[in-house]
Design a protein around this motif. Structure first.
Motif, mmCIF file in Angstrom:
data_model
loop_
_atom_site.group_PDB
_atom_site.id
_atom_site.type_symbol
_atom_site.label_atom_id
_atom_site.label_comp_id
_atom_site.label_asym_id
_atom_site.label_seq_id
_atom_site.Cartn_x
_atom_site.Cartn_y
_atom_site.Cartn_z
ATOM 1 N N ALA A 46 4.888 -11.737 8.557
ATOM 2 C CA ALA A 46 5.454 -10.347 8.546
ATOM 3 C C ALA A 46 6.301 -10.262 7.127
ATOM 4 O O ALA A 46 6.161 -8.963 6.488
ATOM 5 C CB ALA A 46 6.000 -9.872 9.714
ATOM 6 N N TRP A 47 7.213 -11.081 6.961
ATOM 7 C CA TRP A 47 7.982 -11.075 5.672
ATOM 8 C C TRP A 47 7.150 -10.834 4.518
ATOM 9 O O TRP A 47 7.283 -10.346 3.528
ATOM 10 C CB TRP A 47 9.041 -12.265 5.795
ATOM 11 N N ARG A 48 6.069 -11.885 4.329
ATOM 12 C CA ARG A 48 5.321 -11.862 3.071
ATOM 13 C C ARG A 48 4.703 -10.518 3.056
ATOM 14 O O ARG A 48 4.537 -9.863 2.083
ATOM 15 C CB ARG A 48 4.248 -12.965 3.071
ATOM 16 N N ILE A 49 4.026 -9.789 4.102
ATOM 17 C CA ILE A 49 3.499 -8.635 3.998
ATOM 18 C C ILE A 49 4.470 -7.550 3.698
ATOM 19 O O ILE A 49 4.217 -6.727 2.878
ATOM 20 C CB ILE A 49 2.831 -8.272 5.312
ATOM 21 N N PHE A 50 5.299 -7.655 4.391
ATOM 22 C CA PHE A 50 6.751 -6.807 3.875
ATOM 23 C C PHE A 50 7.102 -6.468 2.549
ATOM 24 O O PHE A 50 7.194 -5.502 1.942
ATOM 25 C CB PHE A 50 7.894 -6.961 5.098
ATOM 26 N N SER A 51 6.999 -7.753 1.972
ATOM 27 C CA SER A 51 7.767 -7.919 0.712
ATOM 28 C C SER A 51 6.701 -7.658 -0.318
ATOM 29 O O SER A 51 6.771 -7.006 -1.466
ATOM 30 C CB SER A 51 8.068 -9.519 0.380
ATOM 31 N N SER A 52 5.389 -7.805 0.138
ATOM 32 C CA SER A 52 4.036 -7.524 -0.743
ATOM 33 C C SER A 52 4.101 -6.047 -0.889
ATOM 34 O O SER A 52 3.882 -5.497 -1.993
ATOM 35 C CB SER A 52 2.744 -8.250 -0.336
ATOM 36 N N HIS A 53 4.121 -5.409 0.033
ATOM 37 C CA HIS A 53 4.261 -3.766 0.419
ATOM 38 C C HIS A 53 5.131 -3.324 -0.471
ATOM 39 O O HIS A 53 4.957 -2.416 -1.380
ATOM 40 C CB HIS A 53 4.367 -3.272 1.649
ATOM 41 N N ALA A 54 6.354 -3.741 -0.672
ATOM 42 C CA ALA A 54 7.528 -3.419 -1.612
ATOM 43 C C ALA A 54 7.074 -3.506 -3.011
ATOM 44 O O ALA A 54 7.376 -3.030 -3.832
ATOM 45 C CB ALA A 54 8.843 -3.949 -1.238
ATOM 46 N N GLY A 55 6.592 -4.697 -3.190
ATOM 47 C CA GLY A 55 6.447 -5.302 -4.747
ATOM 48 C C GLY A 55 5.099 -4.454 -5.177
ATOM 49 O O GLY A 55 5.134 -4.560 -6.668
ATOM 50 N N LEU A 56 4.247 -3.983 -4.492
ATOM 51 C CA LEU A 56 3.120 -3.148 -4.888
ATOM 52 C C LEU A 56 3.567 -2.057 -6.158
ATOM 53 O O LEU A 56 3.183 -1.569 -7.018
ATOM 54 C CB LEU A 56 2.327 -2.554 -3.993
ATOM 55 N N TRP A 57 4.845 -1.535 -5.737
ATOM 56 C CA TRP A 57 5.413 -0.463 -6.676
ATOM 57 C C TRP A 57 5.526 -1.184 -7.995
ATOM 58 O O TRP A 57 5.387 -0.336 -9.161
ATOM 59 C CB TRP A 57 6.608 0.075 -6.122
ATOM 60 N N LEU A 58 6.017 -2.260 -8.178
ATOM 61 C CA LEU A 58 6.397 -2.989 -9.277
ATOM 62 C C LEU A 58 4.970 -3.055 -10.100
ATOM 63 O O LEU A 58 5.089 -2.971 -11.338
ATOM 64 C CB LEU A 58 7.083 -4.283 -9.275
ATOM 65 N N LEU A 59 3.775 -3.644 -9.533
ATOM 66 C CA LEU A 59 2.582 -3.786 -10.064
ATOM 67 C C LEU A 59 1.723 -2.454 -10.371
ATOM 68 O O LEU A 59 1.244 -2.439 -11.574
ATOM 69 C CB LEU A 59 1.845 -4.727 -9.102
ATOM 70 N N HIS A 60 1.880 -1.587 -9.605
ATOM 71 C CA HIS A 60 0.955 -0.604 -9.689
ATOM 72 C C HIS A 60 1.413 0.757 -9.845
ATOM 73 O O HIS A 60 0.928 1.862 -9.992
ATOM 74 C CB HIS A 60 -0.095 -0.402 -8.441
ATOM 75 N N GLY A 61 2.796 0.962 -9.506
ATOM 76 C CA GLY A 61 3.331 2.229 -9.582
ATOM 77 C C GLY A 61 3.004 3.112 -8.551
ATOM 78 O O GLY A 61 3.057 4.141 -8.396
ATOM 79 N N ALA A 62 2.438 2.137 -7.505
ATOM 80 C CA ALA A 62 1.996 2.834 -6.219
ATOM 81 C C ALA A 62 2.343 1.711 -5.015
ATOM 82 O O ALA A 62 2.347 0.533 -5.211
ATOM 83 C CB ALA A 62 0.603 3.340 -6.159
ATOM 84 N N GLY A 63 2.502 2.250 -3.754
ATOM 85 C CA GLY A 63 2.620 1.161 -2.929
ATOM 86 C C GLY A 63 2.808 1.707 -1.467
ATOM 87 O O GLY A 63 2.398 2.839 -0.984
ATOM 88 N N TRP A 64 3.809 1.106 -0.647
ATOM 89 C CA TRP A 64 3.979 1.471 0.757
ATOM 90 C C TRP A 64 5.417 2.231 0.824
ATOM 91 O O TRP A 64 6.345 1.702 0.299
ATOM 92 C CB TRP A 64 3.976 0.464 1.783
#
Length: 170
Positions: A49-67
């Motif tokens: 769950a921590w990996r999913i939570f962190s990757s959701h937040a990190g999508l904003w840095l990669l794509h300017g879109a996320g959760w």
């Protein structure tokens, strides 16, 4: 050096869509550990769950879109998550939504997803948006249809049968 991503806050009548915060993690992890809540997502133990939570937040840095975390305006309580993001090999924006079980049946997913879809079309000018919905997830199918999404095709995600729903910007 510090990197930041500009994450827009979205507001609806009852909700604020905001960034994930460290304090949100316990509810997020509990949601993924609950067999009923995660029946269509797949359950996850706390480290996953921590990996999913962190990757959701990190999508904003990669794509300017996320959760976004979905917060109730009146109570400040976290009630779920909603996202507009890209998968690794995809050029089509995807949406997803999860309402925490205590808040099921209150229209929260409909309201949050409608705000995110408007953001995708009006701000990001996405030509189309897709939602991947697991077999038997009737409540998510209804949310997609309320958004105007239409069934596109059957596909597979992580070895599971999944239905693709699509909507194009008008």
């Amino acid at each position: 050096m510090m990197f930041t991503a500009s994450l827009p806050y979205l507001h609806t009548e009852r909700l604020v869509l905001r960034e994930y915060r460290r304090g949100d993690f316990d509810l997020f992890a509990d949601h993924l550990a609950d067999p009923e809540s995660s029946a269509h997502l797949g359950s996850a133990d706390r480290p996953a769950a921590w990996r999913i939570f962190s990757s959701h937040a990190g999508l904003w840095l990669l794509h300017g879109a996320g959760w976004w975390a979905i917060e109730d305006k009146q109570t400040g309580q976290l009630v779920g998550t909603v996202g507009a993001f890209y998968r690794e090999q995809s050029t089509v924006m995807e949406m997803g939504w999860n309402t925490y079980r205590a808040f099921w049946g209150k229209g929260i997913a409909n309201e949050a997803a409608a705000a995110v879809l408007a953001y995708a079309f009006q701000v990001r000018h996405e030509p189309k948006v897709r939602a991947l919905i697991g077999a038997g997830n009737e409540s998510s199918r209804r949310v997609a249809e309320r958004l105007g999404m239409r069934y596109e095709m059957e596909t597979e995600l992580h070895g599971k049968a999944i239905s693709s729903y699509m909507i194009e910007r008008k």
